[in-house]
Scaffold this active site. Structure first.
Site, PDB file in Angstrom:
ATOM      1  N   HIS A 139      -5.371  -1.238  -4.492  1.00 57.75           N
ATOM      2  CA  HIS A 139      -5.730  -0.089  -3.668  1.00 57.75           C
ATOM      3  C   HIS A 139      -6.535   0.862  -4.531  1.00 57.75           C
ATOM      4  CE1 HIS A 139      -2.350  -1.968  -1.569  1.00 57.75           C
ATOM      5  NE2 HIS A 139      -3.076  -1.671  -0.512  1.00 57.75           N
ATOM      6  N   HIS A 179      -8.440  -1.143   0.472  1.00 57.03           N
ATOM      7  CA  HIS A 179      -7.491  -2.225   0.239  1.00 57.03           C
ATOM      8  C   HIS A 179      -8.329  -3.473  -0.047  1.00 57.03           C
ATOM      9  CE1 HIS A 179      -4.273  -0.118   2.817  1.00 57.03           C
ATOM     10  NE2 HIS A 179      -5.384   0.526   3.102  1.00 57.03           N
ATOM     11  N   LYS A 205     -12.308  -3.800   8.429  1.00 54.33           N
ATOM     12  CA  LYS A 205     -12.266  -4.614   7.211  1.00 54.33           C
ATOM     13  C   LYS A 205     -13.384  -5.647   7.212  1.00 54.33           C
ATOM     14  CE  LYS A 205      -8.663  -7.480   9.339  1.00 54.33           C
ATOM     15  NZ  LYS A 205      -7.444  -8.291   9.099  1.00 54.33           N
ATOM     16  N   GLN A 259       0.613 -11.124  -2.855  1.00 57.28           N
ATOM     17  CA  GLN A 259      -0.784 -10.737  -2.668  1.00 57.28           C
ATOM     18  C   GLN A 259      -1.399 -10.329  -4.005  1.00 57.28           C
ATOM     19  OE1 GLN A 259       0.160  -7.627   0.255  1.00 57.28           O
ATOM     20  NE2 GLN A 259      -1.100  -8.726   1.727  1.00 57.28           N
ATOM     21  N   CYS A 284       0.793  -1.234   0.000  1.00 56.38           N
ATOM     22  CA  CYS A 284       0.000   0.000   0.000  1.00 56.38           C
ATOM     23  C   CYS A 284       0.830   1.293   0.000  1.00 56.38           C
ATOM     24  CB  CYS A 284      -1.013  -0.001   1.134  1.00 56.38           C
ATOM     25  SG  CYS A 284      -0.604  -0.943   2.578  1.00 56.38           S
ATOM     26  N   ARG A 303       7.624 -10.962   5.289  1.00 58.14           N
ATOM     27  CA  ARG A 303       7.347 -10.854   6.726  1.00 58.14           C
ATOM     28  C   ARG A 303       8.257 -11.827   7.463  1.00 58.14           C
ATOM     29  NH1 ARG A 303       1.679  -9.537   6.589  1.00 58.14           N
ATOM     30  NH2 ARG A 303       1.491  -8.050   4.862  1.00 58.14           N
ATOM     31  N   ASP A 321      -3.133  -7.908  -4.790  1.00 56.75           N
ATOM     32  CA  ASP A 321      -3.432  -6.693  -4.054  1.00 56.75           C
ATOM     33  C   ASP A 321      -4.006  -5.611  -4.963  1.00 56.75           C
ATOM     34  OD1 ASP A 321      -3.510  -5.420  -1.655  1.00 56.75           O
ATOM     35  OD2 ASP A 321      -1.343  -5.312  -1.360  1.00 56.75           O
TER      36      ASP A 321
END
Length: 482
Positions: free
Chosen positions: A327, A457, A411, A323, A276, A305, A325
């Site tokens: 945004h 997100h 979320k 991900q 992000c 991570r 992902d």
């Protein structure tokens, strides 16, 4: 733990500890909580003692022997001073440390059965005799307090039931789960591998697994095409200051790989823990108008991570993952409709892969612990209500969980049950009024004023690694044609 097993209210841990105390004189006890599929207890055997999986049948037998005594379980409120004195006298160093560092006077309770007393908040059933069947499932190592600098304890996992029939059903489920284990099937099908030389928790996708990933990516790209997403590729590394600005360093720094120091003075970089902040920079590269919104930025972004080695598990818990992902930057009046669009996308993914049994969870902040989060009460109320309204509009039944929100916003999480009834978290949509403000993002409104966009997100798969693992276990490797 199954709902039927959970009704035993934690008494099983105490029964395990009582059995260990009889079998292993001098053993010390750490933490022993209930978990989703049973319970565990972290223990430190006395010098010269070792507890292995070969010892589990003996411990189970002792537990059932003690349960047959049908001892009453007695709850007692105790002062901190008396608790410290009692556990020090018993030589329980870990319990003493826990009481001394973590517990407050007036909040401490103990439960006693027979000759064994343990700390616990409760509640519990009133007798050990209600346990009729028990299974200790495995032994693992665990650092005291999860701190790799502290001593390693022995963690014993188990589950108990009020009827043997329920245990037999659970053991059959375990056998079926073993057959579906994505680690075994993934190896047999030559989808992915791990290498100690490469490093723990770092999956390598083999040719067949790579083709599977690419097909999943193309499937999602097809689903996104009607929504005008713009796909980007961002670096796998970023300046530490980027994550300080976003707040990720303060909130996730302990779970990230530590900063990389370059030869230049005071220059630090980090392996990317989140996509992000990079996407915020994509938004900020040029002026934006209200006519440009929604702006949908997508990426199959690989992040890193630092998961503890004891928590790594196949593809479901790794140190690097990709991900699916995106945004989405929107005006406040567009939040609900865009949220609804993303609910549609996630449900299309579930339908494609026959994930028919799922539930939705609205993850809220904990109002009693606001220090964990960023943003005003007004922003949080607005965000949480937007999710509730979107779910209502889509006819989506969702339960609420306090304390499960991300640090920057609430979320909607989707929990999927696989073919044998296990629950997995797949798919998430998050509302974020905070990151755009932290990055000073703006758009020019229709009245020519400067406004801050709202950021959504979303990740329908969650991560390709976890999704593939769940898909393997759901289908036992017999993937659907799509």
């Amino acid at each position: 733990m199954t709902k039927k097993g959970k009704r035993l209210f934690g008494i099983h841990q105490h029964l395990l500890a009582e059995a260990l105390q009889e079998l292993y004189p001098g053993i010390q006890f750490g933490f022993g909580p209930s978990v989703e599929n049973g319970f565990f207890y972290d223990v430190m055997p006395a010098e010269g003692q070792v507890i292995s999986e070969n010892d589990l049948p003996k411990i189970e037998a002792k537990m059932l022997e003690l349960a047959k005594k049908d001892e009453p379980v007695i709850r007692k409120e105790i002062s901190k001073a008396d608790a410290l004195k009692a556990f020090k006298a018993d030589g329980q160093e870990y319990k003493y440390e826990h009481i001394d560092q973590d517990l407050e006077d007036g909040t401490i309770t103990t439960y006693t059965q027979g000759h064994f007393t343990d700390l616990c908040r409760g509640p519990h059933l009133m007798s050990t005799g209600l346990i009729k069947a028990v299974k200790l499932t495995n032994v693992a190592g665990a650092f005291w307090r999860g701190d790799a600098k502290r001593e390693q304890m022995t963690r014993i996992y188990g589950i108990s039931f009020p009827k043997k029939k329920l245990l037999d059903e659970y053991l059959l489920l375990l056998e079926e789960a073993k057959k579906r284990d994505h680690r075994k099937i993934g190896k047999d099908m030559e989808l992915f591998m791990f290498s100690e030389r490469v490093g723990k928790g770092l999956p390598i996708w083999l040719p067949k697994g790579t083709q599977l990933r690419l097909r999943l990516q193309e499937l999602l790209r097809g689903l996104l095409r009607p929504y005008n997403y713009q796909e980007v590729i961002t670096p796998g590394i970023g300046s530490k200051s980027l994550y300080v600005t976003s707040g990720h360093y303060a909130h996730y720094g302990k779970d990230a790989f530590q900063p990389i120091h370059t030869p230049e003075e005071d220059e630090e970089y980090m392996l990317k823990p989140m996509n992000c902040p990079h996407h915020c920079e994509v938004y900020a590269r040029k002026p934006r108008s209200y006519k440009d919104l929604p702006l949908r930025i997508a990426e199959f972004g690989t992040v890193f991570r630092y998961e503890k080695s004891g928590e790594l598990h196949g593809l479901t818990r790794v140190r690097t993952f990709t991900q699916d992902d995106a945004h989405i930057f929107v005006r406040p009046d567009q939040v609900r409709s865009e949220f609804e669009n993303n609910i549609d996308i996630i449900l299309k993914v579930f339908k494609t892969f026959k994930f028919d049994n799922y539930e939705a969870q609205i993850s809220l902040r904990d109002p009693k612990d606001k220090e964990k989060y960023i943003g005003s009460d007004e922003i949080w109320d607005e965000s949480e209500n937007a999710i509730r309204e979107a779910c209502k509009e889509k006819g989506l039944q969702a339960h609420e969980e306090v304390g499960e929100a991300a640090f920057y916003g609430p979320k909607l999480d989707f929990m999927v049950k696989d073919a044998i009834g296990r629950k997995w978290q797949l798919g998430t949509i998050q509302v974020d009024y905070n990151l755009p403000a932290r990055f000073e993002l703006e758009y020019t409104a229709d009245d020519n004023s400067k406004k801050t966009p709202v950021m959504l997100h979303r990740a329908p798969f969650g991560s390709l690694e976890r999704f593939v693992a769940v898909l393997i276990e759901h289908t036992a490797g017999h993937f659907p044609l799509c």
